[in-house]
Write a protein that holds these residues in place. Structure first.
Motif, PDB file in Angstrom:
ATOM      1  N   ARG A  11       0.991  -1.165   0.273  1.00 37.15           N
ATOM      2  CA  ARG A  11      -0.161  -0.039  -0.132  1.00 37.15           C
ATOM      3  C   ARG A  11       1.087   1.196   0.004  1.00 37.15           C
ATOM      4  NH1 ARG A  11      -5.838  -1.623   1.814  1.00 37.15           N
ATOM      5  NH2 ARG A  11      -5.885   1.154   1.591  1.00 37.15           N
ATOM      6  N   PRO A  12       1.472   1.704  -1.109  1.00 33.61           N
ATOM      7  CA  PRO A  12       2.253   3.117  -1.500  1.00 33.61           C
ATOM      8  C   PRO A  12       1.792   3.954  -0.810  1.00 33.61           C
ATOM      9  CG  PRO A  12       2.079   1.761  -3.191  1.00 33.61           C
ATOM     10  CD  PRO A  12       1.339   1.250  -2.537  1.00 33.61           C
ATOM     11  N   GLU A  13       0.418   4.407  -1.214  1.00 39.30           N
ATOM     12  CA  GLU A  13      -0.260   5.573  -0.137  1.00 39.30           C
ATOM     13  C   GLU A  13       0.073   5.501   1.557  1.00 39.30           C
ATOM     14  OE1 GLU A  13      -3.676   1.884   0.121  1.00 39.30           O
ATOM     15  OE2 GLU A  13      -1.352   2.751  -0.998  1.00 39.30           O
ATOM     16  N   THR A  14       0.519   4.495   2.282  1.00 39.15           N
ATOM     17  CA  THR A  14       0.964   4.580   3.575  1.00 39.15           C
ATOM     18  C   THR A  14       1.996   5.527   4.143  1.00 39.15           C
ATOM     19  OG1 THR A  14      -0.570   2.109   3.534  1.00 39.15           O
ATOM     20  CG2 THR A  14       0.798   3.289   5.561  1.00 39.15           C
ATOM     21  N   TYR A  15       1.386   6.104   5.056  1.00 36.11           N
ATOM     22  CA  TYR A  15       2.295   7.381   5.538  1.00 36.11           C
ATOM     23  C   TYR A  15       2.299   5.867   7.527  1.00 36.11           C
ATOM     24  CZ  TYR A  15       2.165   9.908   2.396  1.00 36.11           C
ATOM     25  OH  TYR A  15       2.323  10.813   1.074  1.00 36.11           O
ATOM     26  N   PHE A  16       3.510   6.632   7.917  1.00 35.33           N
ATOM     27  CA  PHE A  16       4.069   6.046   9.553  1.00 35.33           C
ATOM     28  C   PHE A  16       4.470   7.217  10.538  1.00 35.33           C
ATOM     29  CE2 PHE A  16       5.124   2.732   6.219  1.00 35.33           C
ATOM     30  CZ  PHE A  16       4.074   1.599   6.713  1.00 35.33           C
ATOM     31  N   LEU A  17       3.834   7.352  11.729  1.00 28.56           N
ATOM     32  CA  LEU A  17       3.756   8.127  12.326  1.00 28.56           C
ATOM     33  C   LEU A  17       4.571   7.377  13.671  1.00 28.56           C
ATOM     34  CD1 LEU A  17       0.625  10.315  13.123  1.00 28.56           C
ATOM     35  CD2 LEU A  17       2.562  10.904  11.162  1.00 28.56           C
ATOM     36  N   ILE A  18       5.715   7.664  14.046  1.00 28.23           N
ATOM     37  CA  ILE A  18       6.342   7.946  15.217  1.00 28.23           C
ATOM     38  C   ILE A  18       6.154   8.378  16.085  1.00 28.23           C
ATOM     39  CG2 ILE A  18       8.543   6.644  16.134  1.00 28.23           C
ATOM     40  CD1 ILE A  18       9.236   5.511  13.590  1.00 28.23           C
ATOM     41  N   VAL A  41       7.630   8.329   6.383  1.00 30.14           N
ATOM     42  CA  VAL A  41       7.669   8.034   8.108  1.00 30.14           C
ATOM     43  C   VAL A  41       7.846   9.417   8.543  1.00 30.14           C
ATOM     44  CG1 VAL A  41       9.162   6.914  10.251  1.00 30.14           C
ATOM     45  CG2 VAL A  41       8.512   5.653   7.499  1.00 30.14           C
ATOM     46  N   ARG A  42       7.455   9.398   9.778  1.00 31.65           N
ATOM     47  CA  ARG A  42       7.450  11.200  10.293  1.00 31.65           C
ATOM     48  C   ARG A  42       7.969  10.344  11.693  1.00 31.65           C
ATOM     49  NH1 ARG A  42       7.342  11.958   5.678  1.00 31.65           N
ATOM     50  NH2 ARG A  42       6.183  13.307   4.812  1.00 31.65           N
ATOM     51  N   MET A  43       9.020  11.148  11.851  1.00 27.94           N
ATOM     52  CA  MET A  43       8.978  10.637  13.529  1.00 27.94           C
ATOM     53  C   MET A  43       8.615  12.245  14.351  1.00 27.94           C
ATOM     54  SD  MET A  43      12.572   8.264  13.405  1.00 27.94           S
ATOM     55  CE  MET A  43      12.534   7.338  12.465  1.00 27.94           C
TER      56      MET A  43
END
Length: 156
Positions: A11-18, A41-43
């Motif tokens: 799912r290349p549209e997925t973003y991740f928050l840490i 990815v957003r840290m």
């Protein structure tokens, strides 16, 4: 980060928050770059608005290998965000696998990714887990319930 890579491939549209900070941050930053996830990815570091951030998520993932009692899972449950967690410490007390979320073995990158993708792809399942998890938190982990259990220990 390796599970995030697997999710992003499907799912290349997925973003991740840490959300949060700690001694592994630099290592995570390096791994994010090596895996080609810097744009996904957003840290966010340590934050005071964690609940507001949790409410933005489609799925909450906790990949701990060691854990006490993770209050953040209760917060995600109350916010109506379905959870994928590893079977570290008290996480298995909060999440009932297949009913209120998914519990996978610690370090099982493929299982983390598979269960995350399952939730991302099934809005109905996300809704069922969210409702069941909210009900469970209210029934077993509310402040009143916990206080009563603690009092019972002392009064015996």
């Amino acid at each position: 980060m390796k599970a995030a890579k697997l999710v992003s491939l499907a799912r290349p549209e997925t973003y991740f928050l840490i959300i949060g900070d700690g001694p592994c941050r630099r290592e995570l930053e390096v791994e994010t770059k090596l895996l080609g996830l810097s744009d996904r990815v957003r840290m966010l570091g340590e934050r005071k608005d964690v609940l507001a951030l949790i409410q933005l998520l489609d799925v909450f993932v906790l990949t701990s290998t060691s854990e006490g009692f993770p209050n953040v899972l209760l917060e995600a449950n109350l916010a109506g965000i379905p959870v994928v967690t590893t079977a570290a410490g008290g996480a298995v007390e909060v999440v009932i696998d297949g009913r209120t979320g998914f519990v996978v073995p610690c370090g099982d990158i493929e299982a983390i990714a598979r269960r995350t993708l399952e939730l991302l792809g099934n809005e109905g399942l996300r809704g069922r887990f969210a409702e069941a998890a909210r009900d469970r938190v209210k029934a077993f982990f509310s402040a009143d319930k916990v206080a009563s259990k603690i009092e019972a220990c002392y009064l015996g």
